[in-house]
Structure formats: C-alpha cells, structure tokens
Design a protein around this motif. Structure first.
Motif: not given
Length: 328
Positions: A12, A15, A19
C-alpha cells in the motif's frame, strides 16, 4: 511498543508513492515526482508488478524532462548495465533512444550516432524510424560543429525514416518533414525548405509543433530577406511557446529574432535578443546552442566593436569545451 508492518502495508505504501509520483510526473512537477519515486524504490523488492529497473527508468525520464541530461544519462547507463533483464525489448530500446537524444542535446554527436546505429539494427520498425530520424538530426548538427559535410547523410536518413513511416501517422511525418526542412535550410535550398515546412504544418493541429515549425519558417524567410513575414511568424510562435512554457524553444525564437534584427542592421535590438537567448540556453545547459549564440554575438560586433566581440569569442572558446561532436 513495536509496530509491525504487514506485506499489505508495504504494498500500500509503495502504491501510494508510485501513484503520487506518476501524478506529479504527468503534471510536469518532475522534482516532486523524483522524490516520490525514490521513496518507492527500496520497496520494489516486495512488489511483483514493477521492477527496480523500470522505476529507475521513470527517474531517468524525469531528469531528461528537466534537461538535466548528464544525470539522466547516468541513470540510463545504470539501467543498461544492471537492469536490462528487468525491461521488455521495447522498454530497453526506449532507454537507448532517450540516452541517445540526451547525448545529442549535450553535443556528443559521434557517440550518439554510434548508439542510434545500434538502435537501427533492431528488427522493430518503430525503432528503425526513430533511429533514422535522430541520425538525421545528429548529422545535421555535426555539420555545424565540424568541417565535415554531413548534410547529404542527414537527408539520406530523413528519407529512410519517411519511407518507413505509415502515412496515417501524421504527427510523426510532421516531425520528419520539420527536420528535413531544417536540413534543406542548411543546404541553402531555402525554397525547398519552405515547401517542406509548409507540408509539415498541414499534418498537425498541435499548437506547440506548429510554433516550432513557424520558427523555422521565419529563420528561412530571414535568409530570403522576407523580414516582415519572418517577424509575423515569430510573434505568432512566441505566444504559443510562452503559453506552453517551452523554454528551449522560447530561447530559440529569441535567437532567431536576434538574427532578424542583425539582418536589419539594428545592432542594439539584435544584441538584446541574442543576449537573452544566451541566458536562456545557459540556464538549460544547452551548450551547443550556447556556442552558436556566442559565435553569433561575436559576428555581430566584430566589425564595429572589436573589444566587445573578443569578449564573446572568449566565451565561445570556453563553452566549445562542453561540446564534443567527434567523441574526442
């Protein structure tokens, strides 16, 4: 108290960094993107969908977009040497192309030519087209910085690229024709250059591409002494370039304006535009353009103010050391 992170937490976190980095990159906030990519980099060993090599390519590309070509080349070299197996063939070819363009921007023409000849050896049609187009550009620049006549070679590679390109790829054909027009200009085939630029213009509706071509049309019209038309084209192009914050092309347009006013015999205006262009190229570390601008400023003053001309000639001799066209 010990805080334990699960694999899900790590994924997480990765990411989130990726992102945010991609978003910053898409918004052209390249330094912020680099910072986020570096935060994500040590976490790639826990991730299956992206490798360290692919992430370092993103970092290299950000430096490339920042015109920090030496740093970009350092990362591209690391990717080529250590992470080639992390990339698909197309990704690896892309790295070679970006490295070659960066080398060309720095004036390392001979070494860039060797690299693009390697790219041209791949079976990929797309790789060949990009290699030929870049080889055309490199040979045309080599002509400016050496005593070699490289323009026929440049035109040969442009023609090869054009023949291979699908007629539906109008943006790519525009780019090839744009470069061919510049080659014809350097061959002093000015009418042929204008015809080629006009053919390029009708293939694109992209304002930035159009602005770059209008700058080259202006440069050619100056040689034909069609100065009012040249000025109209430059004014039109500059509005677009400023809107899109293309600082390299803004500097290039100022350089062309300097040449225009030099043709008019307006020394003060010519000096102001050339000097401003010089500052812009120096800021971007665009040393081939710095060298050309210093030489033009020398020519501007050599017949009227010898001491001032010598100042620019000394700058020319200093910055020519930053350009290595023959790989010496």
């Amino acid at each position: 108290m010990v805080v334990e992170f699960t694999r899900h937490d790590v994924i997480q976190q990765f990411e989130n960094h990726l992102e945010l980095a991609d978003m910053q990159k898409n918004n052209k906030n390249y330094r912020d993107a680099i910072e986020e990519y570096f935060q994500a980099l040590p976490l790639t060993k826990y991730i299956n969908n992206i490798t360290s090599g692919q992430l370092k390519q993103k970092i290299a590309d950000c430096y490339y977009y920042l015109h920090e070509y030496k740093i970009a080349i350092r990362y591209y070299d690391e990717i080529i040497d250590k992470y080639a197996d992390d990339l698909t063939e197309n990704e690896f070819i892309f790295v070679l192309i970006r490295k070659g363009v960066a080398m060309g921007k720095l004036g390392y023409y001979s070494r860039a030519i060797d690299l693009f000849e390697t790219v041209a050896s791949y079976e990929s049609k797309d790789a060949k087209i990009k290699a030929y187009n870049n080889l055309a550009i490199l040979y045309s620049y080599m002509h400016k910085f050496t005593e070699r006549d490289c323009l026929s070679k440049a035109l040969e590679y442009s023609t090869k690229a054009l023949v291979l390109t699908d007629e539906n790829l109008k943006a790519r054909i525009h780019g090839i024709l744009h470069n061919m027009g510049m080659i014809y200009h350097d061959q002093r085939k000015y009418e042929k250059a204008l015809e080629t630029f006009e053919n390029a213009l009708i293939l694109t509706e992209d304002p930035l591409r159009q602005a770059k071509t209008y700058c080259e049309i202006a440069r050619t019209k100056i040689e034909l002494l069609e100065l009012d038309e040249a000025l109209t084209h430059l004014n039109f192009a500059q509005k677009i370039l400023i809107k899109y914050k293309d600082f390299h092309e803004i500097s290039n347009s100022l350089y062309i304006l300097g040449i225009l006013y030099m043709k008019k015999g307006e020394i003060a205006n010519s000096h102001n535009y050339l000097q401003t262009a010089l500052f812009g190229f120096l800021e971007l570390q665009a040393y081939p353009e710095v060298v050309q601008t210093c030489l033009q400023l020398y020519k501007l003053f050599v017949g009227i103010d010898r001491s001032r001309a010598e100042v620019y000639y000394e700058q020319y001799k200093f910055y020519i050391n930053y350009v290595d066209p023959l790989g010496e």
